[in-house]
Enzyme design. Structure first.
Site, PDB file in Angstrom:
ATOM      1  CD  GLU A  94      -7.540  35.077 -39.028  1.00  0.00           C
ATOM      2  OE1 GLU A  94      -6.408  35.332 -38.575  1.00  0.00           O
ATOM      3  OE2 GLU A  94      -8.594  35.384 -38.437  1.00  0.00           O
ATOM      4  N   GLY A 209       4.727  10.829 -17.754  1.00  0.00           N
ATOM      5  CA  GLY A 209       6.038  11.409 -17.489  1.00  0.00           C
ATOM      6  C   GLY A 209       6.092  11.844 -16.039  1.00  0.00           C
ATOM      7  CB  THR A 211       3.154  13.657 -11.718  1.00  0.00           C
ATOM      8  OG1 THR A 211       2.836  12.490 -12.473  1.00  0.00           O
ATOM      9  CG2 THR A 211       1.875  14.401 -11.369  1.00  0.00           C
TER      10      THR A 211
END
Length: 388
Positions: A94, A209, A211
């Site tokens: 990683e 959008g 709510t």
């Protein structure tokens, strides 16, 4: 406390493509239930969208595709080094990916945190790190490709240990976490600052959008755009700072925002400018007016003489009016100067010194349409300081 080796994001580098603000790299068996767990909660509570993988298999040779993508899509990576960090092939693989992303110089920042290990042990792979690598080399001693991978781990550890970060071995752990969170939070606020000046660009669209009020998430109270970080001293000094902090702090959170004491249009504009920002005349609430309104629109634009403030105020007057009301309003605009525009413009005039006010009035009243060079010569002959 040491700062990161490079600015997390300056105005010119800010890129909205990041999916996560922070990626946390750590060995779960060492710190998941202690330091890293507390750090993750601190970042989350400050509105910093942080990726923490809770399903990793610590000793795996490879990491899944979604984790690689999360590293690529994180603007900042915090690496928590513990004594057994290098024993995990998952962790060091990683780390190699993290350093590869940093070397691409696309704005990502890597910050090491030395939890219970000396930075030199990481840099030179000594002490517990030497023991871990001895086991890795035994494992891959007959594998050329494997030994190349081990050397890549060493290179990545040396590189990351040379970056400035946080050595938290001394001091109170909770205080160190607060310092890290505050430092990261302040950098992200600065990175969002450049976006706050796009509110009047035609074509920058934002749509709300449906709510929905969350039932399990905490609410944010914006007292004059001050409290956005759940800290008593984490308020901003002015509306511009508050405006840039809102998208940075709240973009990844479900929040209930209560707008109280909103008694002027400017207040709402600074809190939700993309919704309230008008297009063209601030009257249509869309970019292109209807054909029947174009003629009247052009009359208003011509009357404004290029003054954006006039378009904004007059556009607000015309919004949601029918054509008859438009005609009457436009006629009235032609006849009378709008008091709100004059009042706002007069603020700049009132800020001038008395002598400067006289010069301004002379120029405004007597020299409109004259060439700048000619006017400067006249003003200079009166010893008024024309250039200033």
């Amino acid at each position: 406390m040491a700062s990161s080796s490079s600015s997390i994001a300056n105005d010119s580098q800010y890129c909205p493509r990041w999916k996560y603000d922070v990626f946390l790299s750590f060995r779960g068996e060492d710190t998941r239930r202690t330091f890293t767990g507390h750090l993750y909660e601190g970042l989350k509570n400050r509105g910093i969208f942080t990726f923490q993988d809770d399903k990793r298999l610590e000793h795996g040779d490879s990491i899944p595709e979604e984790l690689l993508k999360a590293i690529e899509e994180s603007q900042v990576t915090l690496i928590v080094f513990s004594r057994n960090y290098a024993t995990s092939r998952w962790c060091v693989n990683e780390l190699v990916k993290i350093m590869e992303c940093k070397e691409e110089e696309n704005g990502q920042t890597v910050i090491p945190i030395f939890y219970d290990v000396d930075p030199s042990h990481v840099r030179y792979q000594s002490e517990s790190f030497a023991e871990a690598f001895a086991k890795h080399e035994v494992r891959y001693q007959d594998d050329v490709e494997g030994m190349q991978k081990v050397q890549g781990w060493r290179t990545a550890l040396t590189a990351v240990a040379n970056l400035k970060g946080y050595d938290i071995r001394d001091g109170i752990e909770s205080e160190k976490i607060q310092l890290i969170v505050h430092h990261i939070s302040s950098k992200f606020c600065k990175s969002a600052h450049s976006l706050s000046f796009l509110q009047d660009v035609v074509g920058i669209n934002a749509h709300f959008g449906e709510t929905k009020i969350p039932t399990s998430n905490r609410s944010q109270w914006c007292s004059d755009c001050r409290d956005l970080g759940n800290r008593r001293n984490d308020y901003v000094n002015n509306k511009y700072d508050g405006k840039c902090m809102i998208p940075s702090k709240l973009c990844s959170m479900k929040v209930l925002i209560v707008l109280d004491d909103i008694d002027h249009g400017d207040h709402l504009e600074y809190l939700a400018d993309d919704v309230m920002a008008a297009k063209l005349l601030h009257a249509f609430k869309k970019e292109v007016p209807n054909e029947c309104c174009k003629k009247l629109s052009l009359e208003v634009v011509n009357q404004a003489k290029g003054l954006p403030l006039a378009l904004k105020v007059w556009g607000s007057l015309l919004h949601k009016k029918d054509l008859i009301q438009w005609r009457r309003t436009v006629d009235q605009i032609k006849k009378n100067s709008n008091s709100e525009i004059v009042e706002k413009l007069k603020i700049s005039y009132d800020g001038l010194e008395p002598e400067e006010q006289k010069i301004f009035l002379d120029i405004a009243c007597f020299f409109r349409g004259h060439k700048r060079k000619e006017v400067m010569q006249i003003v200079d002959s009166c010893d008024f300081g024309a250039e200033y």
